[in-house]
Design a protein around this motif. Structure first.
Motif, PDB file in Angstrom:
ATOM      1  N   THR A 178       1.180  -1.299   0.114  1.00 42.40           N
ATOM      2  CA  THR A 178       0.227  -0.069  -0.317  1.00 42.40           C
ATOM      3  C   THR A 178       0.853   1.384  -0.204  1.00 42.40           C
ATOM      4  N   LEU A 179       0.717   2.732   0.406  1.00 37.67           N
ATOM      5  CA  LEU A 179       1.346   3.632   0.341  1.00 37.67           C
ATOM      6  C   LEU A 179       1.702   4.387   1.811  1.00 37.67           C
ATOM      7  N   THR A 180       1.105   4.073   2.490  1.00 38.49           N
ATOM      8  CA  THR A 180       1.595   4.540   4.212  1.00 38.49           C
ATOM      9  C   THR A 180       1.184   3.388   4.739  1.00 38.49           C
ATOM     10  N   HIS A 181       1.112   4.197   5.986  1.00 39.66           N
ATOM     11  CA  HIS A 181       1.687   3.286   7.220  1.00 39.66           C
ATOM     12  C   HIS A 181       0.175   3.096   7.958  1.00 39.66           C
ATOM     13  N   GLN A 182      -0.897   4.439   6.910  1.00 44.36           N
ATOM     14  CA  GLN A 182      -2.386   4.470   6.925  1.00 44.36           C
ATOM     15  C   GLN A 182      -3.337   2.857   6.902  1.00 44.36           C
ATOM     16  N   LEU A 183      -3.723   1.808   8.329  1.00 46.87           N
ATOM     17  CA  LEU A 183      -4.733   1.026   7.404  1.00 46.87           C
ATOM     18  C   LEU A 183      -6.217   1.335   6.534  1.00 46.87           C
ATOM     19  N   THR A 184      -6.222   0.834   5.327  1.00 44.05           N
ATOM     20  CA  THR A 184      -6.250   0.923   4.556  1.00 44.05           C
ATOM     21  C   THR A 184      -8.171   0.228   4.802  1.00 44.05           C
ATOM     22  N   TYR A 185      -9.663   0.842   4.089  1.00 46.81           N
ATOM     23  CA  TYR A 185     -10.323  -0.469   3.846  1.00 46.81           C
ATOM     24  C   TYR A 185     -10.215  -1.143   2.624  1.00 46.81           C
ATOM     25  N   LEU A 186      -9.444  -1.076   1.909  1.00 47.80           N
ATOM     26  CA  LEU A 186      -8.628  -2.154   0.701  1.00 47.80           C
ATOM     27  C   LEU A 186      -8.137  -2.859   1.482  1.00 47.80           C
ATOM     28  N   GLU A 187      -6.874  -2.698   2.202  1.00 54.08           N
ATOM     29  CA  GLU A 187      -6.558  -3.750   2.560  1.00 54.08           C
ATOM     30  C   GLU A 187      -6.761  -4.845   3.537  1.00 54.08           C
ATOM     31  N   VAL A 188      -8.078  -4.124   4.249  1.00 51.44           N
ATOM     32  CA  VAL A 188      -8.688  -4.592   5.268  1.00 51.44           C
ATOM     33  C   VAL A 188      -9.591  -6.262   4.895  1.00 51.44           C
ATOM     34  N   GLU A 189     -10.083  -5.518   2.908  1.00 46.79           N
ATOM     35  CA  GLU A 189     -11.193  -6.436   2.463  1.00 46.79           C
ATOM     36  C   GLU A 189     -10.017  -7.698   1.641  1.00 46.79           C
ATOM     37  N   LYS A 190      -8.916  -6.883   0.983  1.00 39.42           N
ATOM     38  CA  LYS A 190      -7.776  -8.118   0.637  1.00 39.42           C
ATOM     39  C   LYS A 190      -7.626  -9.197   1.840  1.00 39.42           C
ATOM     40  N   ALA A 191      -7.367  -8.627   3.217  1.00 37.12           N
ATOM     41  CA  ALA A 191      -7.172  -9.588   4.021  1.00 37.12           C
ATOM     42  C   ALA A 191      -8.353 -11.021   4.064  1.00 37.12           C
ATOM     43  N   LYS A 192     -10.101  -9.978   4.464  1.00 35.90           N
ATOM     44  CA  LYS A 192     -10.726 -10.227   4.464  1.00 35.90           C
ATOM     45  C   LYS A 192     -11.031 -11.740   3.269  1.00 35.90           C
ATOM     46  N   LYS A 193     -10.252 -11.452   2.609  1.00 32.39           N
ATOM     47  CA  LYS A 193     -10.700 -12.254   0.834  1.00 32.39           C
ATOM     48  C   LYS A 193      -9.654 -13.632   1.180  1.00 32.39           C
ATOM     49  N   TRP A 194      -8.606 -13.655   1.499  1.00 30.65           N
ATOM     50  CA  TRP A 194      -7.539 -14.038   2.148  1.00 30.65           C
ATOM     51  C   TRP A 194      -7.771 -15.499   3.047  1.00 30.65           C
ATOM     52  N   LEU A 195      -8.439 -14.533   4.195  1.00 32.70           N
ATOM     53  CA  LEU A 195      -8.444 -15.279   5.582  1.00 32.70           C
ATOM     54  C   LEU A 195      -9.634 -16.144   5.290  1.00 32.70           C
ATOM     55  N   HIS A 196     -10.589 -15.743   4.090  1.00 36.66           N
ATOM     56  CA  HIS A 196     -11.945 -16.703   3.732  1.00 36.66           C
ATOM     57  C   HIS A 196     -11.226 -18.188   2.900  1.00 36.66           C
ATOM     58  N   ARG A 197     -10.379 -17.533   2.352  1.00 35.77           N
ATOM     59  CA  ARG A 197      -9.379 -19.044   1.733  1.00 35.77           C
ATOM     60  C   ARG A 197      -8.871 -19.668   2.031  1.00 35.77           C
ATOM     61  N   ILE A 198      -8.009 -18.686   3.525  1.00 39.11           N
ATOM     62  CA  ILE A 198      -7.164 -20.309   4.350  1.00 39.11           C
ATOM     63  C   ILE A 198      -7.363 -20.944   5.673  1.00 39.11           C
ATOM     64  N   ILE A 199      -8.312 -20.469   5.430  1.00 41.98           N
ATOM     65  CA  ILE A 199      -9.483 -21.280   6.329  1.00 41.98           C
ATOM     66  C   ILE A 199     -10.533 -22.391   6.090  1.00 41.98           C
TER      67      ILE A 199
END
Ligand code: MLT
Length: 199
Positions: A178-199
């Motif tokens: 991502t760009l900065t240290h800020q936690l963004t909506y987009l990265e949470v969405e990507k993490a969500k997709k990843w999590l639902h794939r690996i669990i």
């Protein structure tokens, strides 16, 4: 330790939420809910105070960790999590560490010290400026990691160092820049997709 727990579905994973410097046990509850709406969420507050701001371990200065304190706090945190899971009857559930910044940094220590206990983690903007000399087998570890190309807290070489560290120990990593240290909506969405794939 101060903590908050929001029970989810019976068979659902438990997300352990570890905040950044200045946060508290509630800081990542919304993120946890976004990541997995029916998971049990446990938010924990770091016990170190730095100018009134809660953290999970002490540092000597920006980017220089107190390694003795980090070791001790990580072991205390692990003990606390284990006892809490036991008394909340959550020992059979899948555990996922979710850390942002300082919370992600202590999560790295948990992943290294207890690879049999913690095998799933979402690390938002971590930094681990420590030479890890000993070997670890993280071949069973699944990680989602976000890093900023222009992060004012984590220099790009330090972000690279985190990836190099986990690659060296054969962890399975999905990384997103991502760009900065800020936690963004987009990265949470990507993490969500990843999590639902690996669990
Ligand atoms: C740390 O000390 O853990 C990192 O520098 C991130 C932060 O500023 O909290």
């Amino acid at each position: 330790m101060n903590y908050t727990i929001k029970y989810g579905g019976k068979e659902q994973p438990v997300l352990i939420l570890l905040h950044g410097t200045g946060g508290n046990e509630s800081s990542l509850l919304d993120v946890g809910k976004d990541l997995m709406s029916d998971a049990t969420l446990i938010g924990i507050r770091g016990e170190v105070l730095e100018q009134g701001q809660s953290r999970f371990f002490s540092r000597v200065s920006d980017g220089v960790y107190d390694e003795v304190d980090l070791e001790m706090r990580a072991n205390d945190l692990h003990r606390f999590i284990s006892e809490l899971l036991q008394k909340s009857q959550l020992t059979n559930q899948e555990i996922v560490l979710v850390g942002y910044s300082n919370g992600a940094n202590i999560a790295i220590k948990l992943l290294l010290n207890y690879p049999d206990k913690y095998q799933r983690a979402v690390l938002f903007h971590p930094m681990y400026p420590i030479d890890v000399l000993e070997d670890h087998d993280l071949s069973q570890t699944e990680l989602f990691v976000t890093l900023g190309t222009q992060d004012s807290i984590v220099p790009i070489e330090e972000s690279q160092r985190v990836l190099t560290l986990f690659r060296r120990f054969h962890a399975n990593i999905l990384s997103e820049w991502t760009l900065t240290h800020q936690l963004t909506y987009l990265e949470v969405e990507k993490a969500k997709k990843w999590l639902h794939r690996i669990i």
